[in-house]
Scaffold this motif. Structure first.
Motif, PDB file in Angstrom:
ATOM      1  N   ARG A 199     -17.117  14.515  -5.828  1.00  0.00           N
ATOM      2  CA  ARG A 199     -16.583  15.335  -4.738  1.00  0.00           C
ATOM      3  C   ARG A 199     -16.532  14.560  -3.422  1.00  0.00           C
ATOM      4  O   ARG A 199     -15.539  14.618  -2.685  1.00  0.00           O
ATOM      5  CB  ARG A 199     -17.404  16.618  -4.581  1.00  0.00           C
ATOM      6  CG  ARG A 199     -17.195  17.587  -5.730  1.00  0.00           C
ATOM      7  CD  ARG A 199     -18.068  18.821  -5.622  1.00  0.00           C
ATOM      8  NE  ARG A 199     -17.892  19.656  -6.801  1.00  0.00           N
ATOM      9  CZ  ARG A 199     -16.954  20.590  -6.931  1.00  0.00           C
ATOM     10  NH1 ARG A 199     -16.116  20.796  -5.944  1.00  0.00           N
ATOM     11  NH2 ARG A 199     -16.854  21.301  -8.027  1.00  0.00           N
ATOM     12  N   SER A 200     -17.576  13.822  -3.124  1.00  0.00           N
ATOM     13  CA  SER A 200     -17.573  13.022  -1.895  1.00  0.00           C
ATOM     14  C   SER A 200     -16.545  11.900  -1.972  1.00  0.00           C
ATOM     15  O   SER A 200     -15.790  11.656  -1.031  1.00  0.00           O
ATOM     16  CB  SER A 200     -18.969  12.439  -1.642  1.00  0.00           C
ATOM     17  OG  SER A 200     -19.861  13.439  -1.219  1.00  0.00           O
ATOM     18  N   SER A 201     -16.512  11.206  -3.102  1.00  0.00           N
ATOM     19  CA  SER A 201     -15.604  10.066  -3.241  1.00  0.00           C
ATOM     20  C   SER A 201     -14.149  10.503  -3.258  1.00  0.00           C
ATOM     21  O   SER A 201     -13.279   9.819  -2.695  1.00  0.00           O
ATOM     22  CB  SER A 201     -15.931   9.284  -4.519  1.00  0.00           C
ATOM     23  OG  SER A 201     -17.194   8.669  -4.411  1.00  0.00           O
ATOM     24  N   LEU A 202     -13.861  11.633  -3.899  1.00  0.00           N
ATOM     25  CA  LEU A 202     -12.483  12.135  -3.937  1.00  0.00           C
ATOM     26  C   LEU A 202     -11.930  12.337  -2.533  1.00  0.00           C
ATOM     27  O   LEU A 202     -10.831  11.882  -2.212  1.00  0.00           O
ATOM     28  CB  LEU A 202     -12.431  13.455  -4.706  1.00  0.00           C
ATOM     29  CG  LEU A 202     -12.351  13.359  -6.232  1.00  0.00           C
ATOM     30  CD1 LEU A 202     -12.698  14.692  -6.866  1.00  0.00           C
ATOM     31  CD2 LEU A 202     -10.965  12.919  -6.658  1.00  0.00           C
TER      32      LEU A 202
ATOM     33  N   SER B  76      -8.353  -3.205   0.755  1.00  0.00           N
ATOM     34  CA  SER B  76      -7.780  -2.002   1.347  1.00  0.00           C
ATOM     35  C   SER B  76      -7.839  -0.859   0.336  1.00  0.00           C
ATOM     36  O   SER B  76      -7.992  -1.094  -0.865  1.00  0.00           O
ATOM     37  CB  SER B  76      -6.329  -2.261   1.754  1.00  0.00           C
ATOM     38  OG  SER B  76      -5.706  -1.069   2.188  1.00  0.00           O
ATOM     39  N   PHE B  77      -7.696   0.363   0.832  1.00  0.00           N
ATOM     40  CA  PHE B  77      -7.671   1.527  -0.049  1.00  0.00           C
ATOM     41  C   PHE B  77      -6.260   2.036  -0.278  1.00  0.00           C
ATOM     42  O   PHE B  77      -5.987   2.672  -1.289  1.00  0.00           O
ATOM     43  CB  PHE B  77      -8.498   2.669   0.564  1.00  0.00           C
ATOM     44  CG  PHE B  77      -9.912   2.279   0.868  1.00  0.00           C
ATOM     45  CD1 PHE B  77     -10.859   2.199  -0.135  1.00  0.00           C
ATOM     46  CD2 PHE B  77     -10.304   1.984   2.160  1.00  0.00           C
ATOM     47  CE1 PHE B  77     -12.162   1.830   0.136  1.00  0.00           C
ATOM     48  CE2 PHE B  77     -11.606   1.623   2.448  1.00  0.00           C
ATOM     49  CZ  PHE B  77     -12.532   1.541   1.427  1.00  0.00           C
TER      50      PHE B  77
ATOM     51  N   MET C 168     -17.046   2.998  -1.290  1.00  0.00           N
ATOM     52  CA  MET C 168     -15.929   2.531  -0.474  1.00  0.00           C
ATOM     53  C   MET C 168     -16.149   1.096  -0.014  1.00  0.00           C
ATOM     54  O   MET C 168     -15.201   0.296   0.005  1.00  0.00           O
ATOM     55  CB  MET C 168     -15.734   3.467   0.715  1.00  0.00           C
ATOM     56  CG  MET C 168     -15.255   4.852   0.312  1.00  0.00           C
ATOM     57  SD  MET C 168     -14.948   5.915   1.727  1.00  0.00           S
ATOM     58  CE  MET C 168     -13.408   5.211   2.328  1.00  0.00           C
ATOM     59  N   LEU C 169     -17.361   0.757   0.353  1.00  0.00           N
ATOM     60  CA  LEU C 169     -17.655  -0.619   0.734  1.00  0.00           C
ATOM     61  C   LEU C 169     -17.378  -1.574  -0.426  1.00  0.00           C
ATOM     62  O   LEU C 169     -16.781  -2.639  -0.234  1.00  0.00           O
ATOM     63  CB  LEU C 169     -19.118  -0.740   1.177  1.00  0.00           C
ATOM     64  CG  LEU C 169     -19.617  -2.160   1.468  1.00  0.00           C
ATOM     65  CD1 LEU C 169     -18.827  -2.790   2.610  1.00  0.00           C
ATOM     66  CD2 LEU C 169     -21.108  -2.154   1.783  1.00  0.00           C
ATOM     67  N   THR C 170     -17.796  -1.183  -1.619  1.00  0.00           N
ATOM     68  CA  THR C 170     -17.589  -2.023  -2.802  1.00  0.00           C
ATOM     69  C   THR C 170     -16.102  -2.222  -3.082  1.00  0.00           C
ATOM     70  O   THR C 170     -15.649  -3.327  -3.380  1.00  0.00           O
ATOM     71  CB  THR C 170     -18.280  -1.388  -4.023  1.00  0.00           C
ATOM     72  OG1 THR C 170     -19.661  -1.166  -3.719  1.00  0.00           O
ATOM     73  CG2 THR C 170     -18.179  -2.287  -5.241  1.00  0.00           C
ATOM     74  N   ILE C 171     -15.343  -1.143  -2.977  1.00  0.00           N
ATOM     75  CA  ILE C 171     -13.894  -1.226  -3.213  1.00  0.00           C
ATOM     76  C   ILE C 171     -13.228  -2.090  -2.152  1.00  0.00           C
ATOM     77  O   ILE C 171     -12.360  -2.930  -2.457  1.00  0.00           O
ATOM     78  CB  ILE C 171     -13.276   0.188  -3.227  1.00  0.00           C
ATOM     79  CG1 ILE C 171     -13.765   0.965  -4.458  1.00  0.00           C
ATOM     80  CG2 ILE C 171     -11.746   0.124  -3.214  1.00  0.00           C
ATOM     81  CD1 ILE C 171     -13.431   2.452  -4.424  1.00  0.00           C
ATOM     82  N   LYS C 172     -13.616  -1.924  -0.908  1.00  0.00           N
ATOM     83  CA  LYS C 172     -13.016  -2.707   0.185  1.00  0.00           C
ATOM     84  C   LYS C 172     -13.300  -4.196   0.005  1.00  0.00           C
ATOM     85  O   LYS C 172     -12.424  -5.039   0.231  1.00  0.00           O
ATOM     86  CB  LYS C 172     -13.542  -2.213   1.535  1.00  0.00           C
ATOM     87  CG  LYS C 172     -12.876  -2.885   2.729  1.00  0.00           C
ATOM     88  CD  LYS C 172     -13.319  -2.233   4.020  1.00  0.00           C
ATOM     89  CE  LYS C 172     -12.696  -2.924   5.232  1.00  0.00           C
ATOM     90  NZ  LYS C 172     -11.238  -2.899   5.218  1.00  0.00           N
ATOM     91  N   GLU C 173     -14.509  -4.531  -0.407  1.00  0.00           N
ATOM     92  CA  GLU C 173     -14.844  -5.940  -0.645  1.00  0.00           C
ATOM     93  C   GLU C 173     -14.000  -6.525  -1.775  1.00  0.00           C
ATOM     94  O   GLU C 173     -13.599  -7.693  -1.725  1.00  0.00           O
ATOM     95  CB  GLU C 173     -16.322  -6.077  -0.996  1.00  0.00           C
ATOM     96  CG  GLU C 173     -17.265  -5.894   0.178  1.00  0.00           C
ATOM     97  CD  GLU C 173     -18.724  -6.039  -0.224  1.00  0.00           C
ATOM     98  OE1 GLU C 173     -19.554  -6.234   0.681  1.00  0.00           O
ATOM     99  OE2 GLU C 173     -19.033  -5.950  -1.427  1.00  0.00           O
TER     100      GLU C 173
ATOM    101  N   ARG D  91      -8.497  10.408   1.718  1.00  0.00           N
ATOM    102  CA  ARG D  91      -8.296  10.299   3.167  1.00  0.00           C
ATOM    103  C   ARG D  91      -7.824   8.909   3.575  1.00  0.00           C
ATOM    104  O   ARG D  91      -7.040   8.756   4.502  1.00  0.00           O
ATOM    105  CB  ARG D  91      -9.592  10.633   3.900  1.00  0.00           C
ATOM    106  CG  ARG D  91      -9.447  10.658   5.408  1.00  0.00           C
ATOM    107  CD  ARG D  91     -10.796  10.743   6.090  1.00  0.00           C
ATOM    108  NE  ARG D  91     -11.577  11.871   5.621  1.00  0.00           N
ATOM    109  CZ  ARG D  91     -12.857  12.042   5.940  1.00  0.00           C
ATOM    110  NH1 ARG D  91     -13.481  11.171   6.699  1.00  0.00           N
ATOM    111  NH2 ARG D  91     -13.515  13.085   5.482  1.00  0.00           N
ATOM    112  N   PHE D  92      -8.298   7.887   2.855  1.00  0.00           N
ATOM    113  CA  PHE D  92      -7.937   6.512   3.208  1.00  0.00           C
ATOM    114  C   PHE D  92      -6.768   5.961   2.401  1.00  0.00           C
ATOM    115  O   PHE D  92      -6.519   4.762   2.405  1.00  0.00           O
ATOM    116  CB  PHE D  92      -9.161   5.603   3.075  1.00  0.00           C
ATOM    117  CG  PHE D  92     -10.120   5.760   4.220  1.00  0.00           C
ATOM    118  CD1 PHE D  92     -10.034   4.960   5.347  1.00  0.00           C
ATOM    119  CD2 PHE D  92     -11.096   6.746   4.191  1.00  0.00           C
ATOM    120  CE1 PHE D  92     -10.901   5.116   6.404  1.00  0.00           C
ATOM    121  CE2 PHE D  92     -11.975   6.917   5.242  1.00  0.00           C
ATOM    122  CZ  PHE D  92     -11.877   6.099   6.361  1.00  0.00           C
ATOM    123  N   GLY D  93      -6.052   6.836   1.701  1.00  0.00           N
ATOM    124  CA  GLY D  93      -4.778   6.428   1.119  1.00  0.00           C
ATOM    125  C   GLY D  93      -4.778   6.030  -0.340  1.00  0.00           C
ATOM    126  O   GLY D  93      -3.759   5.574  -0.855  1.00  0.00           O
TER     127      GLY D  93
END
Length: 297
Positions: free
Chosen positions: A167-170, A148-149, A139-144, A175-177
């Motif tokens: 499973r964790s990432s899904l 936004s998600f 998530m940090l990598t994607i946000k950088e 949850r964050f859109g």
């Protein structure tokens, strides 16, 4: 110390006297030259092999100036029948502040969490169920990269059914859109009852063409047997297939990756790839997780 038989009575007495001294000390009373002994202790307990996660936690702990112990399963009392609970209680009794655990058992930590009072437990990968810090670093990598998600389209390609990372990432991405879709052989796709939300299952061309992020997963040969060559032909991200991706789209993989299977060699470190950025972000995320566990702020 090899054997007490090697020590004189005086040597034994000296050791015991010094032990009484140390038992009486408070952190603020330690001599300046020994201040390091007051630092919290972190123990990596990895019952499964790991490179990225284990060393990422170790680097994170050392950057926070914490003491690190590395548990060696093959030389531990677990080989003599000691239960996981007793291992943790033993470490807790020694003053270990955080136990970072990777195991093939899914609910190992949750089953003992209420019984452990002073040691914080961190899940570094449990069976096929969870790998929370991997999801956080993704998530940090994607946000950088995207800021936004919300509204992002993520295609997860590969062995979703057996992947704790997936499973964790899904759950986190949903949850964050973000809109998450799956792609892979039928035997690797879980049915929707495994998740509290519906996910589309796409063919490979659509999965590549529609995604902002293509997240590849490792073929886990230790869990099943599949022809790697056949998988590459059907679902591998090859140098020709990467042309199906949108110009802005990026490639991710939690690693370890099978070069020439899930992803062609030349794509691993290409401009589109965020794979080693994920590794770098893993240290920062795990520093934050350790900081939270110790409440160091």
């Amino acid at each position: 110390l090899i054997s007490l038989a090697e020590l004189s009575e005086k040597e034994v007495h000296d050791i015991l006297e010094r032990a009484v001294f140390w038992a009486s000390q408070k952190d603020h009373e330690l001599p300046e030259s020994l201040k390091s002994l007051s630092k919290p202790i972190v123990c990596n307990l990895f019952f499964e092999p790991s490179t990225r996660t284990r060393f990422s936690f170790e680097v994170a702990a050392k950057k926070l100036n914490l003491h690190v112990l590395n548990f060696d399963y093959k030389s531990s009392s677990a080989q003599k029948g000691e239960t996981f609970y007793d291992t943790i209680r033993t470490l807790e009794s020694m003053g270990v502040g955080i136990a970072i655990v990777r195991s093939s058992e899914e609910y190992l930590l949750s089953e003992i969490a209420d019984k452990i009072k002073t040691t914080s437990l961190i899940n570094a990968g449990a069976g096929m169920s969870e790998h929370p810090t991997q999801a956080l670093l993704d998530m940090l990598t994607i946000k950088e990269e995207f800021g936004s998600f919300k509204g992002l389209k993520v295609s997860i390609i590969g062995d979703v059914k057996h992947s704790r990372v997936a499973r964790s990432s899904l759950h986190a991405l949903h949850r964050f859109g973000a809109k998450v879709s799956l792609c892979g052989p039928d035997i690797f796709i879980p049915d929707n009852s495994a998740f509290p939300f519906k996910m589309d299952v796409l063919d490979l061309e659509t999965a590549l063409n529609s995604a902002d992020i293509v997240m590849l997963l490792r073929i886990q040969n230790e869990r099943h047997n599949i022809s790697l060559g056949h998988y590459r032909e059907q679902f591998g991200l090859t140098s020709s297939r990467v042309q199906l991706m949108q110009p802005h789209a990026r490639i991710m993989h939690p690693a370890p990756f099978n070069r020439g299977v899930e992803i062609d060699d030349e794509l691993v470190e290409s401009e589109r790839s965020l794979i080693f950025k994920q590794v770098a972000n893993g240290v920062a995320v795990r520093m934050a997780v350790l900081e939270r566990a110790f409440n160091l702020k």
